[in-house]
Design an enzyme around this catalytic site. Structure first.
Site, PDB file in Angstrom:
ATOM      1  N   ASP A 104       0.810  -1.227   0.000  1.00  0.00           N
ATOM      2  CA  ASP A 104       0.000   0.000   0.000  1.00  0.00           C
ATOM      3  C   ASP A 104       0.840   1.272   0.000  1.00  0.00           C
ATOM      4  OD1 ASP A 104       1.037  -0.387   2.516  1.00  0.00           O
ATOM      5  OD2 ASP A 104      -0.806   0.078   3.598  1.00  0.00           O
ATOM      6  N   LYS A 154       5.253   0.807  16.021  1.00  0.00           N
ATOM      7  CA  LYS A 154       4.231   1.725  16.530  1.00  0.00           C
ATOM      8  C   LYS A 154       4.443   2.057  18.012  1.00  0.00           C
ATOM      9  CE  LYS A 154       1.302   0.685  12.771  1.00  0.00           C
ATOM     10  NZ  LYS A 154       1.172  -0.681  12.278  1.00  0.00           N
ATOM     11  N   ASP A 212       1.974   6.100   2.645  1.00  0.00           N
ATOM     12  CA  ASP A 212       1.247   4.857   2.925  1.00  0.00           C
ATOM     13  C   ASP A 212      -0.207   5.182   2.622  1.00  0.00           C
ATOM     14  OD1 ASP A 212      -0.484   3.091   4.264  1.00  0.00           O
ATOM     15  OD2 ASP A 212       1.069   2.520   5.678  1.00  0.00           O
TER      16      ASP A 212
HETATM   17  N1  GDD Z   1      -0.576 -11.481   2.969  1.00  0.00           N
HETATM   18  C1  GDD Z   1      -0.775 -10.742   4.058  1.00  0.00           C
HETATM   19  N2  GDD Z   1      -1.239 -11.337   5.185  1.00  0.00           N
HETATM   20  N3  GDD Z   1      -0.517  -9.408   3.989  1.00  0.00           N
HETATM   21  C2  GDD Z   1      -0.731  -8.677   5.105  1.00  0.00           C
HETATM   22  C3  GDD Z   1      -1.213  -9.215   6.301  1.00  0.00           C
HETATM   23  C4  GDD Z   1      -1.483 -10.636   6.340  1.00  0.00           C
HETATM   24  O1  GDD Z   1      -1.910 -11.206   7.342  1.00  0.00           O
HETATM   25  N4  GDD Z   1      -1.325  -8.215   7.218  1.00  0.00           N
HETATM   26  C5  GDD Z   1      -0.925  -7.087   6.594  1.00  0.00           C
HETATM   27  N5  GDD Z   1      -0.580  -7.356   5.309  1.00  0.00           N
HETATM   28  C6  GDD Z   1      -0.089  -6.423   4.289  1.00  0.00           C
HETATM   29  C7  GDD Z   1      -1.008  -5.213   4.061  1.00  0.00           C
HETATM   30  O2  GDD Z   1      -1.895  -5.488   2.989  1.00  0.00           O
HETATM   31  C8  GDD Z   1      -0.031  -4.116   3.698  1.00  0.00           C
HETATM   32  O3  GDD Z   1       0.284  -4.112   2.315  1.00  0.00           O
HETATM   33  C9  GDD Z   1       1.233  -4.505   4.466  1.00  0.00           C
HETATM   34  O4  GDD Z   1       1.113  -5.886   4.793  1.00  0.00           O
HETATM   35  C10 GDD Z   1       1.427  -3.687   5.760  1.00  0.00           C
HETATM   36  O5  GDD Z   1       0.256  -3.785   6.548  1.00  0.00           O
HETATM   37  P1  GDD Z   1      -0.509  -2.462   7.034  1.00  0.00           P
HETATM   38  O6  GDD Z   1      -1.722  -2.929   7.755  1.00  0.00           O
HETATM   39  O7  GDD Z   1      -0.679  -1.492   5.913  1.00  0.00           O
HETATM   40  O8  GDD Z   1       0.535  -1.948   8.115  1.00  0.00           O
HETATM   41  P2  GDD Z   1       0.821  -0.458   8.597  1.00  0.00           P
HETATM   42  O9  GDD Z   1       0.687   0.504   7.494  1.00  0.00           O
HETATM   43  O10 GDD Z   1      -0.008  -0.211   9.819  1.00  0.00           O
HETATM   44  O11 GDD Z   1       2.377  -0.565   9.079  1.00  0.00           O
HETATM   45  C11 GDD Z   1       3.358  -1.123   8.208  1.00  0.00           C
HETATM   46  O12 GDD Z   1       3.753  -0.206   7.208  1.00  0.00           O
HETATM   47  C12 GDD Z   1       4.435   0.994   7.701  1.00  0.00           C
HETATM   48  C13 GDD Z   1       4.856   1.804   6.471  1.00  0.00           C
HETATM   49  O13 GDD Z   1       3.764   2.155   5.706  1.00  0.00           O
HETATM   50  C14 GDD Z   1       4.570  -1.559   9.060  1.00  0.00           C
HETATM   51  O14 GDD Z   1       5.452  -2.271   8.214  1.00  0.00           O
HETATM   52  C15 GDD Z   1       5.287  -0.336   9.663  1.00  0.00           C
HETATM   53  O15 GDD Z   1       6.458  -0.752  10.352  1.00  0.00           O
HETATM   54  C16 GDD Z   1       5.663   0.630   8.551  1.00  0.00           C
HETATM   55  O16 GDD Z   1       6.257   1.811   9.115  1.00  0.00           O
HETATM   56 MG    MG Z   2      -0.036   0.451   5.547  1.00  0.00          MG
END
Ligand code: GDD
Ligand code: MG
Length: 318
Positions: A104, A154, A212
């Site tokens: 994303d 986080k 993001d």
């Molecule tokens: N296949 C799969 N299975 N993908 C997953 C799963 C799962 O169970 N859970 C999350 N994802 C995918 C989401 O679709 C997304 O593309 C990515 O992993 C990160 O998940 P998010 O839910 O978007 O996390 P975030 O935005 O709160 O935090 C993450 O991204 C940040 C940067 O944008 C973390 O990686 C943070 O450390 C980082 O700073």
């Molecule tokens: Mg994200």
């Protein structure tokens, strides 16, 4: 070389849009996020592995018979395995150093430079890093001479180790994937990175942009970033201002479009003003002003019809 794209999240912060379109298939400037990511991979990557849970059928349908310039392998998860579990689940398709992407994110990382640093440092893992004012809703690192000494996911506001955040793009050696227990829900950010920080984990800070696109506000921002400065469209039925993208199938009569507007396929608008907004496919509208909103898909903006408007504050109006 393979790239794993994590595309399994529920996209909760983009509901109700993600009830009908899984987040990775939501368009950014009229191209689904995940397709845009695959197309932007440098030529060194020949294969994109999509780690999918929510939205599996839609993803299979989308990539079936579609040439996106790389081999696509879809790896399903019966239950969401978390970011770490999802990448572990792809291990049989990985032949060497692998790139992993949160699906994303829109950014300006130079992957080839990142790979060069990864090789030079003989790193086990390299994480792209972005500097930000408020790091609390991200992964945060302590960095010294490009080495990641600590990783916090986080952290509570005020306890962050630095302003450098995990930008969700990694280069990993296979041994890191092997470290993740199979068939279990594992978060790479909470369960693995904090443990291996200080031991072969490096950071690659970059400049340019990082978004993001997981919230309504950042989804709009990511769309406009993808328009760039050359997104100027033209249409005989509209006066166009600033950067805009109008799909070739769109019908416009007496409209004012832009600045910052993305109009998707099969949209029909008459006497409308659209600015700072994304209009998804199949929307019809008459006599309305749309500002700072995501509209659609397939809805009518005429009087007495159901509307879905998501303002950047996340406020949803039906
Ligand atoms: N296949 C799969 N299975 N993908 C997953 C799963 C799962 O169970 N859970 C999350 N994802 C995918 C989401 O679709 C997304 O593309 C990515 O992993 C990160 O998940 P998010 O839910 O978007 O996390 P975030 O935005 O709160 O935090 C993450 O991204 C940040 C940067 O944008 C973390 O990686 C943070 O450390 C980082 O700073
Ligand atoms: Mg994200």
């Amino acid at each position: 070389m393979e790239a794993i794209i994590l595309v399994g999240g529920f996209g909760t912060r983009l509901r109700p849009l993600t009830y009908t379109i899984p987040k990775p298939l939501l368009p950014l400037a009229n191209i689904p996020m995940v397709e845009r990511m695959v197309r932007n991979l440098p030529t060194i990557f020949d294969t994109a592995i999509l780690a999918v849970n929510y939205g599996l059928e839609e993803m299979k349908n989308y990539f079936e018979n579609r040439n996106v310039g790389k081999k696509i392998i879809i790896v399903p998860e019966e239950e969401p395995l978390g970011t770490g579990g999802a990448m572990r689940n792809c291990i049989n398709h990985v032949t060497g150093t692998v790139a992993v992407f949160n699906g994303d994110v829109v950014n300006s990382i130079n992957l080839e430079e990142m790979l060069e640093q990864h090789i030079n440092k003989k790193a086990k893992g390299t994480l792209a890093l972005w500097e930000i004012d408020d790091p609390s809703r991200f992964g945060v690192v302590e960095l010294k001479n490009n080495k990641i000494l600590q990783f916090q996911e986080k952290p509570e506001k005020g306890t962050e180790l630095s302003n450098l955040i995990n930008a969700g793009t990694y280069l990993l050696e296979r041994e890191i994937l092997e470290m993740i227990p199979p068939n279990q829900k594992i978060s790479i950010e909470r369960d693995i990175y904090p443990k291996i920080a200080g031991n072969g984990l490096y950071g690659f800070p970059f400049k340019g942009h990082f978004i993001d696109s997981g919230t309504p506000k950042s989804y709009l921002e990511a769309n406009f970033k993808c328009l760039g400065n050359d997104g100027t469209a033209s249409h005989p039925g509209a006066s166009i201002r600033g950067s805009c993208l109008i799909h070739k199938s769109v019908r416009l009569i007496d409209c004012i479009i832009g600045p910052n507007a993305v109009i998707g396929p099969d949209v029909k608008l008459e006497k409308c003003v659209i600015r700072n907004s994304v209009i998804l496919s199949g929307v019809e509208g008459y006599g309305c002003v749309v500002e700072d909103s995501i509209i659609g898909p397939e809805i009518s903006l005429k009087e007495d019809k159901k509307q879905i408007l998501i303002s950047p504050e996340g406020e949803i109006t039906f």
